[in-house]
Design an enzyme around this catalytic site. Structure first.
Site, short mmCIF file in Angstrom:
data_model
loop_
_atom_site.label_atom_id
_atom_site.label_comp_id
_atom_site.label_asym_id
_atom_site.label_seq_id
_atom_site.Cartn_x
_atom_site.Cartn_y
_atom_site.Cartn_z
N GLU A 169 14.37 -38.63 -20.04
CA GLU A 169 15.72 -38.41 -20.54
C GLU A 169 16.24 -39.67 -21.23
O GLU A 169 16.28 -40.74 -20.64
CB GLU A 169 16.59 -38.07 -19.32
N ASP A 191 21.23 -38.34 -11.30
CA ASP A 191 22.64 -37.94 -11.25
C ASP A 191 22.77 -36.49 -11.70
O ASP A 191 21.78 -35.82 -11.94
CB ASP A 191 23.49 -38.88 -12.13
N ASP A 235 23.87 -35.14 -14.46
CA ASP A 235 23.33 -34.85 -15.79
C ASP A 235 21.81 -34.76 -15.75
O ASP A 235 21.21 -33.90 -16.38
CB ASP A 235 23.73 -35.95 -16.78
#
Ligand code: 0RA
Length: 649
Positions: A433, A508, A510
């Site tokens: 990510e 987290d 996200d």
């Protein structure tokens, strides 16, 4: 087994002894694995016996309790395992059932045993693989008890008191010498299995209680599974949160070969993986003859109806099987005398006689339904013709992109830092990510075997977008190109360029969201890669412990979950003030060296392998999270931020 003469050792004694020894020597042969899957299998094996008693009509309730020490109790109100002397073995029947391999199957009388467990090995295997097992039987006003250790009788059957009613209660402690990875039970895995069992056996009541999880009043977590509607309730459950096109269709049929029950309901979703097939209560993940019969009948019946009613014109192509199944949730449950389980995981039904039974039943019932219910019929056919159009549009889009060279394996996406090895079995790709974490990962990696693909921002929600739009997204097409298998009709699992595809996202909300989107993508378009066990989730640490005011900033210990952190803090006690506990919110907070040693280095890291063990739960999770309805989504992310369902590593 041969007749046994009292006081004489003969071949059968030795065979019996060897029986349970063999189970301990090669447990994998009997329960499939000694990882979490095998551990949970022990419970199913015991519960299956109670379910058989329920199916025979003698038991209404099964109680399963996970105790604090991860021992399990299964209690039912059936007739109780017989305690009288077994005529051949000259010991109590209950002792025979628990100490002799395969003895379980010989009881239960006429009819066929329909649960039996995936491997159908019987409770004696569970006994062999437990440090201790205690069995209590209530029969004829008496309470009896017997106990075993690692399969050997240590307390002979004894009448220990009076009893009201009848039933069997079994408690076992899985042997850590056998289950070396873990002996900790996962509540959700058991709950999903019992939910499935209760759906498949209308009215059956299974209560699951977890004494490890207490609420504020000290009451253990407990859940009841009981469905008066059986598999109709199952499809309703699968379609929860979706816009449905018809009320569930239900029918059943019977022949000398067995019975079939089907429930089906379409929704407006794009998913095409909602068809679940069971044989004797076992989830046949790999399909088989019952599923083939169902699919054939469905495709033909829908095409015939669409032609007869002028919805498909003469010049039009037929609707494909995939078109007719788009948005379909269906449960096919067959019960047969002698099921043949084939395939890699022994979850493919091989009995050819069952294909015709299912095909005939579906053709008859579905054509009647369509004729008698023109309004839902119109919606169902409309959905399939829409899918046909989308499929043709997607093919055109794919041909275009192919011509542009995007899906061509010679032109890898620019962002991909590929590994130098060309051997897929040795190669792995990290899907990371964000560009900054991608940068750290590129520096940290072993470039011979590890490739890095950074993804910018969120990936498209494929559940809602559908194939056509998914393909035109850059992120998705670079993912497909890098993996090399292509998708849809062009999918070829053997072309996978890496045998470990590792999702590495921040710890987290996200990160959890992105991980779910990626899993949805794999689940929808490359489910075979999940079945092959190629999809993994990286486990970056959540915390790092260092000395207060440390100059070097050296991390003394990494902690991968809150339990480990709490445990360490408790151990440190008053000394906790001398340390700083840093919480990592993103991968970007670690330098390349830290990222390597905690998360990427094959020798020391932990990877979670993603599996579709419970396709129903996966399907539900994906649509609850990604589907049309926005509200369940936030709630889901909060509940499951760190627990997607993972199985054996
Ligand atoms: C065979 C015969 C009978 C009961 C059972 C098996 C039985 C086995 C299990 C295993 C778990 N729970 C069970 N409940 C019953 C009874 C035969 C009779 O009473 O005539």
């Amino acid at each position: 087994m041969s007749e046994k003469k009292p006081g004489h050792y003969d071949g059968s004694d030795i065979q019996v002894l060897e029986g349970l020894e063999a189970v301990r020597k090669r447990p994998g042969m009997y329960i499939g694995s000694t990882g979490p899957r095998g551990l949970h299998h022990l419970v199913y094996e015991v519960v299956d016996n109670s379910v058989d008693e329920a199916l025979a009509g003698f038991c209404t309730k099964i109680d399963v309790t996970i105790h604090e020490d991860n021992s399990i109790t299964v209690a039912d109100n059936g007739r109780g395992i017989p305690v009288d002397e077994h005529p051949k073995e000259k010991m109590p029947t209950v002792e025979v059932v628990l100490t002799i391999l395969h003895a379980g199957g010989k009881f239960g009388g006429e009819g066929y045993k329909v649960s039996g467990g995936l491997h159908g090995v019987g409770v004696s295997c569970v006994n062999a693989l437990s440090t201790r097992m205690e069995v209590e039987v209530k029969r004829d006003g008496s309470l009896y008890a017997i106990a075993f250790e690692r399969g050997k009788t240590v307390e002979k059957l004894e009448r220990i008191g009076n009893a009201n009613g009848t039933g069997t209660k079994t408690t076992f402690w899985p042997d850590p010498e056998i289950f070396t990875d873990t002996t900790v039970y996962d509540y959700d895995t058991l709950a999903n299995r019992f939910r499935e069992m209760a759906f498949l056996n209308k009215g059956l009541h299974i209560q699951l209680t977890d004494e490890r999880q207490l609420d504020d009043d000290g009451k253990p977590r407990s859940e009841a599974f009981q469905y008066a509607g059986g598999i109709v309730d199952f499809v309703t459950y699968l379609n929860k949160g979706k816009e449905t096109l018809n009320s569930p269709i239900y029918f059943e049929a019977e022949s000398d070969d067995g019975t079939v029950e089907v429930a089906m309901q379409w929704s407006s979703s794009y998913s095409s993986s909602g068809v679940m097939a069971f044989a004797n209560n076992i989830n046949t993940h790999e399909g088989g003859t019952h599923l083939d019969g169902f699919k054939n009948a469905l495709t033909r019946t829908i095409n015939e109806y669409a032609r007869a009613h002028g919805i498909l014109k003469e010049k039009d192509n037929n609707l494909s099987g995939d078109d007719t199944r788009e948005g379909l949730a269906a449960v096919i449950s067959v019960k047969l005398h002698d099921p043949q389980f084939e395939g890699q995981t022994k979850t493919k039904l091989g009995n050819t006689e069952i294909r015709g039974l299912v095909q005939g039943a579906v053709t008859k019932a579905l054509s009647e339904y369509l004729e008698e219910n023109p309004a839902p019929a119109k919606r169902i056919i409309g959905k399939a013709t829409q899918a046909l159009k989308a499929r043709e549009a997607a093919r055109k889009a794919r041909e275009m992109t192919r011509r542009k060279g995007v899906l061509d394996s010679f032109s890898m996406p620019g962002k991909l830092a590929d590994c130098s090895s060309k051997d897929p079995a040795l190669s792995e790709i990290f899907i990371v990510e964000g560009d900054s974490a991608g940068g750290s990962a590129k520096q940290a990696r072993d470039r011979k075997y590890q490739a890095i693909l950074p993804l910018r921002g969120k990936i498209l929600n494929v559940e809602r977008a559908g194939l056509h739009r998914a393909l035109s997204s850059d992120t998705i097409s670079s993912l497909i190109t890098a993996i090399g298998t292509n998708i849809g009709e062009d999918y070829n699992g053997d072309a996978a360029r890496y045998h470990r595809i590792i999702i590495m996202t921040d710890a987290d909300v996200d990160g959890a969201h992105i991980r779910c989107l990626l899993l949805t993508f794999f689940y929808r378009y490359m489910p075979d890669l999940i079945s092959r066990g190629y999809i993994y989730i990286a486990q970056p640490p959540l915390y790092g412990l260092k000395k207060k005011n440390s100059k070097s900033g050296k991390i003394l210990k990494y902690l991968f979950n809150d339990e480990a952190k709490d445990k360490l803090m408790a151990e440190l006690g008053d000394d906790a003030d001398k340390y700083d506990m840093q919480r990592y919110k993103g991968l970007g907070e670690m330098d390349p060296e830290q990222l390597w040693e905690t998360t990427m280095e094959p020798e020391t890291r932990t990877l979670l392998q993603v599996s579709i063990e419970d396709a129903a739960a996966a399907e539900l999770a994906v649509s609850e999270l990604m589907g049309d309805q926005v509200e369940p989504r936030k709630e889901f992310i909060q509940r499951h931020a760190r627990d997607v369902r993972f199985l054996d590593i």
